[in-house]
Scaffold this active site. Structure first.
Site, PDB file in Angstrom:
ATOM      1  N   GLY A   8       0.861  -1.380  -0.424  1.00 15.97           N
ATOM      2  CA  GLY A   8      -0.001   0.189  -0.207  1.00 15.97           C
ATOM      3  C   GLY A   8       0.714   1.475   0.114  1.00 15.97           C
TER       4      GLY A   8
ATOM      5  CE1 TYR B 164      -1.884  -5.361  -8.337  1.00 13.41           C
ATOM      6  CE2 TYR B 164      -0.959  -2.980  -7.838  1.00 13.41           C
ATOM      7  CZ  TYR B 164      -1.133  -4.170  -7.347  1.00 13.41           C
ATOM      8  OH  TYR B 164      -0.338  -4.158  -6.226  1.00 13.41           O
TER       9      TYR B 164
ATOM     10  CB  CYS C  48     -14.996  -2.452 -30.983  1.00 14.89           C
ATOM     11  SG  CYS C  48     -16.552  -2.139 -32.099  1.00 14.89           S
TER      12      CYS C  48
ATOM     13  CD  GLU D 176       2.143  -9.188   2.542  1.00 13.91           C
ATOM     14  OE1 GLU D 176       2.083 -10.025   2.488  1.00 13.91           O
ATOM     15  OE2 GLU D 176       1.184  -8.127   2.073  1.00 13.91           O
ATOM     16  N   PRO D 177       5.016  -4.454  -0.528  1.00 10.52           N
ATOM     17  CG  PRO D 177       7.544  -3.877  -1.087  1.00 10.52           C
ATOM     18  CD  PRO D 177       7.055  -5.396  -0.002  1.00 10.52           C
ATOM     19  N   GLY D 178       3.752  -4.064  -3.592  1.00  8.60           N
ATOM     20  CA  GLY D 178       4.037  -4.083  -5.295  1.00  8.60           C
ATOM     21  C   GLY D 178       3.966  -3.034  -5.845  1.00  8.60           C
ATOM     22  NE  ARG D 179      -1.057   1.563  -5.864  1.00  7.57           N
ATOM     23  CZ  ARG D 179      -2.069   1.397  -7.244  1.00  7.57           C
ATOM     24  NH1 ARG D 179      -1.610   1.752  -8.236  1.00  7.57           N
ATOM     25  NH2 ARG D 179      -3.338   0.508  -7.090  1.00  7.57           N
TER      26      ARG D 179
HETATM   27  C1  LIG Z   1      -2.575  -6.153  -3.207  1.00  8.96           C
HETATM   28  C2  LIG Z   1      -1.577  -7.046  -2.171  1.00  8.96           C
HETATM   29  C3  LIG Z   1      -0.066  -5.374  -1.323  1.00  8.96           C
HETATM   30  C4  LIG Z   1       0.077  -5.015  -2.316  1.00  8.96           C
HETATM   31  O1  LIG Z   1      -0.062  -4.045  -2.810  1.00  8.96           O
HETATM   32  P1  LIG Z   1       0.414  -2.566  -3.526  1.00  8.96           P
HETATM   33  O2  LIG Z   1      -0.189  -1.321  -3.632  1.00  8.96           O
HETATM   34  O3  LIG Z   1       0.463  -3.364  -4.426  1.00  8.96           O
HETATM   35  O4  LIG Z   1       1.487  -2.199  -1.974  1.00  8.96           O
HETATM   36  C5  LIG Z   1       0.329  -6.539  -0.070  1.00  8.96           C
HETATM   37  N1  LIG Z   1      -0.464  -7.171   0.412  1.00  8.96           N
HETATM   38  C6  LIG Z   1      -1.564  -8.043  -0.143  1.00  8.96           C
HETATM   39  C7  LIG Z   1      -1.996  -9.066   0.897  1.00  8.96           C
HETATM   40  C8  LIG Z   1      -2.537  -7.825  -1.356  1.00  8.96           C
HETATM   41  O5  LIG Z   1      -3.204  -8.259  -1.269  1.00  8.96           O
END
Ligand SMILES: *Cc1c(COP(=O)(O)O)cnc(C)c1O
Length: 472
Positions: free
Chosen positions: A257, A429, A390, A318-321
């Site tokens: 997050g 994403y 379309c 758990e960083p993704g974004r």
């Molecule tokens: C999606 C998710 C993340 C990653 O969130 P970001 O906003 O991309 O950092 C981490 N932990 C869990 C459990 C998620 O579902």
């Protein structure tokens, strides 16, 4: 075609990474137009150096707070194998959300003890795969799931490490669809069930090793407060469990997050509603998040024992974004244009639809657009921009007229067919969610490395790929 040239580097530029040279957008020194020529568009372009510096920022945060940390990149943000390899080589661990992501993680060379598995609807087969692999933690989403894990552990004759995912009703200023710690969200175990869940987890210590608790407040969380409140709540649970059972949890997982600033160039910021603007333009250092979290727990610690437990617990993120969003962009070509004299609009029709940028449609996510062909020209003419699908909803504005995206995009005057545009900060994403709607072959992706080496990391689908799984 003449246009005014802006003297200084544009606001979206990032020295050494995103720059203008000879009028063109450059990515780590590689000309975006030569990439578009060689690999065609739409094209995903990723920067390995940027992924590494985003990860380095996390490691710096860990050093700054001097606390045991573990970072698990959330692979759902982008699980391209070369992205996973780059993340692994940068020295952090991984979070997966399905058997498929677990498979990719292992194939990309992550060791089992580097992997966390989240998910609300894990199948018995997925649970068995995770238990058999012996991963760091399976994050349990309900009391019922504990039973499934016990059964798998018994079948396989091993002990499974689990953490409990909690949902303590903590709101954020992000989209409701991206918030995950509310009781209206589908995730996790609610406060009234927590103690039961802990007791249940400790009933068969031969099968279950309860090692942590988990919370994820949601994506693109612009403030430290929800993280701090979440950590404090997790922390209080940890202390309670310790007092009631003598069991000490190894880790608190604070989820992902950490936000990305999608509005480094604020030229369109005033066209966005205030709450969107604040959320999309958030600047939040991971070290601030960790400091606020630790402070909240320390303030709540009632005695020396609690403080001691705090010092020893490992904090997971758990960083993704925040790892991949600004390390990727989409190059798209203007394929068609039209005038609508009735509304005095000029429309640019690109080859990048919401089938490769789903968030633009379902969350009305804002990606700043620049003209890669004339990156240093003044972007001061207004266009309606739309993709090739379309489908009337395949537009870069809010077709529902709720104003969540700007009605127009600013690009240089006189944009013509064949010019290449770049949608910035679109590495998260996007590629992970794409689909071949309208018979559109999925795009290629390249990774740019230091020194300007370009690596093809996903070949473009062929027409044959479009029918490869059909049986007729
Ligand atoms: C999606 C998710 C993340 C990653 O969130 P970001 O906003 O991309 O950092 C981490 N932990 C869990 C459990 C998620 O579902």
């Amino acid at each position: 075609m003449s246009s005014t040239v802006v003297a200084s580097e544009p606001a979206w530029a990032i020295p050494g990474y995103l720059e203008t040279r000879g009028g063109h957008l450059n990515i780590n020194g590689v000309d975006a137009l030569s990439l578009a020529r060689e690999y065609d568009t739409p094209l995903f372009v990723f920067s390995a150096p940027r992924i590494r510096s985003n990860i380095e920022r996390l490691k710096e945060a860990a050093r700054a707070v001097e606390h045991p940390m573990k970072f698990c990149y959330a692979s759902k943000a982008n699980s391209n194998m070369a992205v996973l390899r780059t993340v692994r080589e940068a020295g952090i661990d991984l979070e997966v959300n399905s058997g498929g992501e677990l498979f990719k993680a292992l194939r990309a060379g992550f060791r089992p003890e580097q992997i966390i598995f989240n998910g609300t609807s894990k199948t018995p087969a997925e649970i068995e795969e995770a238990v058999r692999a012996g991963i760091y933690s399976i994050n349990v989403d309900s009391i019922y799931e504990i039973e499934l894990i016990e059964e798998a552990a018994k079948r396989l004759g091993v002990r499974a490490r689990i953490a409990l995912r909690l949902v303590p009703e903590i709101g954020t200023r992000s989209h409701l669809g991206l918030q995950t710690a509310l009781l209206t969200s589908k995730f996790g175990i609610s406060s009234l069930e927590v103690l039961d869940a802990f007791r249940r987890s400790l009933r068969h210590p031969d099968l279950i090793d309860l090692c942590g608790i988990h919370i994820h407040v949601g994506s693109q969380t612009p403030d430290v407060e929800p993280f701090a409140a979440a950590f404090k709540t997790m922390w209080e649970h940890l202390v309670t469990i310790h007092r009631e059972t003598g069991h000490t949890l190894e880790h608190i997982n604070l989820g992902g997050g950490i936000p990305v600033n999608y509005l480094r160039d604020r030229s369109m910021a005033n066209e966005l509603p205030e709450h969107e603007r604040d959320m999309l333009g958030a600047e939040l250092e991971p070290s601030e998040v960790l400091r606020a979290a630790l402070r909240a727990a320390r303030d709540a610690a009632r005695d020396a024992e609690a403080v001691h437990l705090l010092e020893r617990v490992t904090i997971l993120l758990e960083p993704g974004r925040s790892v991949i969003a600004d390390a990727g962009l989409v190059l798209t070509t203007v394929r068609n244009l039209k005038r609508r004299p009735e509304t005095d609009d000029t429309w640019l029709l690109t080859d990048a639809g919401y089938n490769i940028l789903l968030s633009m449609n379902n969350y009305k996510w804002y990606y700043h657009i620049i003209n890669a062909s004339r990156a240093d020209a003044a972007h001061d003419a207004l266009y309606k921009v739309a993709g090739p699908l379309c489908d009337s909803g395949d537009v870069y504005f809010d077709i529902e007229r709720e104003g969540r995206l700007p009605d127009y995009r600013k690009l240089p005057a006189g944009v013509g067919s064949g010019e290449v545009l770049a949608l910035l900060n679109s590495g998260a994403y996007s590629l992970a969610q794409m689909f071949p709607y309208n018979g559109r072959p999925l795009p290629a992706a390249v990774m740019v490395h230091e020194g300007g080496r370009v690596e093809l990391i996903r070949r473009r689908d062929t027409y044959e790929d479009l029918i490869s799984n059909d049986i007729w």
